[in-house]
Structure formats: structure tokens, C-alpha cells
Write a protein that holds these residues in place. Sequence first.
Motif, PDB file in Angstrom:
ATOM      1  N   GLN A  95       0.833  -1.212   0.000  1.00  0.00           N
ATOM      2  CA  GLN A  95       0.000   0.000   0.000  1.00  0.00           C
ATOM      3  C   GLN A  95       0.862   1.254   0.000  1.00  0.00           C
ATOM      4  O   GLN A  95       0.627   2.186  -0.776  1.00  0.00           O
ATOM      5  N   LYS A 120      -2.503  -7.063  -4.385  1.00  0.00           N
ATOM      6  CA  LYS A 120      -3.898  -7.507  -4.357  1.00  0.00           C
ATOM      7  C   LYS A 120      -4.394  -7.616  -2.921  1.00  0.00           C
ATOM      8  O   LYS A 120      -5.520  -7.202  -2.608  1.00  0.00           O
ATOM      9  N   LYS A 164      -5.864  -0.863  -6.500  1.00  0.00           N
ATOM     10  CA  LYS A 164      -6.603  -0.966  -7.759  1.00  0.00           C
ATOM     11  C   LYS A 164      -5.683  -1.424  -8.882  1.00  0.00           C
ATOM     12  O   LYS A 164      -4.474  -1.178  -8.873  1.00  0.00           O
ATOM     13  N   ARG A 165      -6.284  -2.063  -9.880  1.00  0.00           N
ATOM     14  CA  ARG A 165      -5.511  -2.718 -10.927  1.00  0.00           C
ATOM     15  C   ARG A 165      -4.559  -1.767 -11.653  1.00  0.00           C
ATOM     16  O   ARG A 165      -3.396  -2.100 -11.885  1.00  0.00           O
TER      17      ARG A 165
END
Length: 456
Positions: free
Chosen positions: A256, A335, A340-341
Motif C-alpha cells: 500500500q 492484491k 486498484k488494478r
Amino acid sequence: MVELARDIYKDLIKWKKNDSGKVLELKGARQTGKTFILEKFARENYEHCLYINMAQSSGEAFLACIEQADMWKPGEPRIEKPLHKALQLFDSAFRDDRDVIVIIDEIQESSKIYSRIREFAREFQCHFAVTGSYLGKTVEKEYFLPAGDTEDMVMDTLSFAEFLGAMGERELYESVDLYGKSDHEQYDELKQLYDVYCEIGGYPAVVTEYLESQSKESCRQILKQIIRIFVEESTRYFEGIPDMNLFEQLFPAIAQLSAREKKGSDDLISELSKIIFQAESNKTTKRSINHAVAWLYRSDIVGYCGKAVECDAADTRANARFYFRDLGVSNYFLKAGGIKRAAAAGYINENFVYLDLLRRCRNMEIAGIAPMFATYKTGEIDFFVSNLENDKDYGIEVKAGDAPGKTAQVILKDGKVEAVYFLKGGTYGGQDGRMITIPIYLVERVTFDYLRKGNA
């Protein structure tokens, strides 16, 4: 069983030929294939090999041999070459010559053996190689660090080039033109394989599973198991961390923090504390996090990236950003961290470039103990490379779109770099003056020499 070719094998051959007298210390994360490559190297290049694993019964037996060889009473003649005697007790076929190699695995399990590396280097003609997955243990005070008596090598998970070798496509990788002059289908094929590599990473067991099953989900399960075993085994080496669940919280927290901190942080530990504990942390929690992060670093699970202030390689800040040492691990925890992707893909691409630059730092091709990104005026550039061979500085932008980026244009205009390399997945390559575009998956072939013909 698939046997994966590893580039480090050539370095092992070179070490043997050099015959420097130094003990080879092979470092690297758990399950990168250190033991396998050493045993293969020993079989194919020596007449005799002694393998000792300090975490298994052979280690206990070797310690018993040393104890017996070291036995001495006051008034008796001093024992000559007790370590030679210990090895002969361990293996009657042992002889001290250059056609014999002694491999000591998991050496961190015994401070007594690790602290005798200097004797291995100075008293023997035969070759010694030591290795272990948790060599961070050896920084503790009871371990004598044999400075000057070891030659270090690091075995990472498979690089993209090695992954392509496993897929039978390394020749294509090494021959395709950097600037789009080859058949575009060849680039497309490499890009598809790059996307797979970014998702599963390069742990040998994971790559082998993909070769056999072509299942990314099966690869994720093996990766999950590797991570779980690492966490469980690490608990044996910790006394100062009160809650080992901290490890499981720390991995996604690192992901993160890494995905959101474009300009890095002057205090990564405080930032991690805020993510994990959702509040201002005290000295105890910061100490625990710092201890755990140091362990991840020494275990080759995460790496640091420095910051070059105002694109000045002489004005740097160490440890300003994290990257993972394997893309599969990076992808897994991005993930888990809920990234987010699009943001995850951007970070994975940067992580890929970081790993190549880290190799160059180790080989002293570029400046720094670790790769660097750079800030300049109000902007930043993804990586800043100071080439030690030509004494020139270069910028790297890891891009998804076509826009060149304001900071890249400014540092070129102000003469802060010789050129800027734009590394993209969806490109065939090209050049516009000193702005050079190259497919990201070919970064290992970039020489960072703008003046060289072809800029390759």
C-alpha cells in the motif's frame, strides 16, 4: 522435473577458475534455488563434494567431528590442522586439493561454523561455498564477520531473461531490435510473456508449475505457500517482536505504501506504523516494525530505493521507497492490500525496472548501493541512473501512455541528464532526440550510453 538454466552458473565457473582462496558466500531468498545450483555446479566441476547442512543431521555430525578434532589437554602437543581432521572424520574420502569442494548449507544455524570461515579461506587448498536463506541472523554479535575472506554472490528469483529461457524464447529476446525494426509479432509475443512474468514472478517452483500446467491460479497457490513458510520459519529467529502477526500485516502495508508514495518518504517506518495500527504508534511498535523490515531486507524479500535530490547523485537520501524482490510476491501483496488494478500495474512495472537496476548496482555498472529515483523542482522521475562507465547521468520514466512527462522534458532542457529512456509495455521502440523509447521488457539490454551507436 524441469531443470531451469540459471545465469549465475557462469559466475560460479568464473569463481572456480579465479581460485582466489576466498570462501564463496551465496546469498538469496528462500527457495531461489541456491542449494540446487551449488550441487549441480559441484557435480559438474569437481571430483569430490562434501555437502553439510547445518539445519539437518549432517550439520550435527560435522559439529561432533569438530569437537573431537579440537580435543586437547594442557601439556599435550597442539593439534595441527584440526579442521582438516574434522573433515576427514566427516568424510574419509576428503582430501585438501582444488578438485574438492565443501558446501555448507544453512550456515546461519551455527555461529561456531560461520565464525570459522576465515580458517576455511586461509588454511585450505580445496574450495568452500556457504549459503543460507536467513543470513541476516549472522549480524548478531556471536557471529564473527569474515571481512575480506569471502566472495559474495546473490541468487535472485528468475529474471525475465531466465524465464524466457525456460519458455524457449531467450534467443528471440536477445536478438529482437530495441527500436521496432524486428517483426512486430515478435514484440507482441514477448509482451504476452512479460505479462505472465509480472503476474507469477520468478520463483523456480512457480515457474516450473507454470511450465507444466499453464495455470496462474496454481502458481499463486505455490507462491502463497512459499510466503507462508517464510513467515513461519522467520519466527524462529525473532525474540524482540511480541506479535508475529505483524509480518502478515506488514506485507500488504508495504505494498500500500509503495503504490501511493511516488516521491518516497523520509520515514518509512512511521508511515508503515500508521497503516498497520491506524494511529500514531509508540516507540515499541516502531521498533518492532523496524526490526521486521530489517529482517525482510536481509532475507532478500524487499529492497530499498534511494532518492537523488534535484537529480544530484552526490546528494541522496537512502531508503526512501520499497520494492519487492520478486514480481510474484509484489503482485500477490498488492492484491492483498486492495490496490486498484491500474495503480498495481504501474507499480509492478516500476518494480520490474528496479530489479534490473539493483543487479547493475551490485555489478558496479551504475552508482549507488541501491537504485535511485530523483526529484527535480516540483516533479520527480521514476529512476535516476549514473553510469559508472561513461560518467553520464540518465533518467528513466516507466510509462503507460504516450505523454513524455513534464519532469523528463525539464531535466533534459536543464542538462541534468544525458538522455531519458521511456520504458513502456505497449511500444515497439523509437527515438525523438534524447528521448528514447524502448519496450520495458528489454530493459536488461539497455546500456545507458546515449553516444553509443544505436543507443543500446
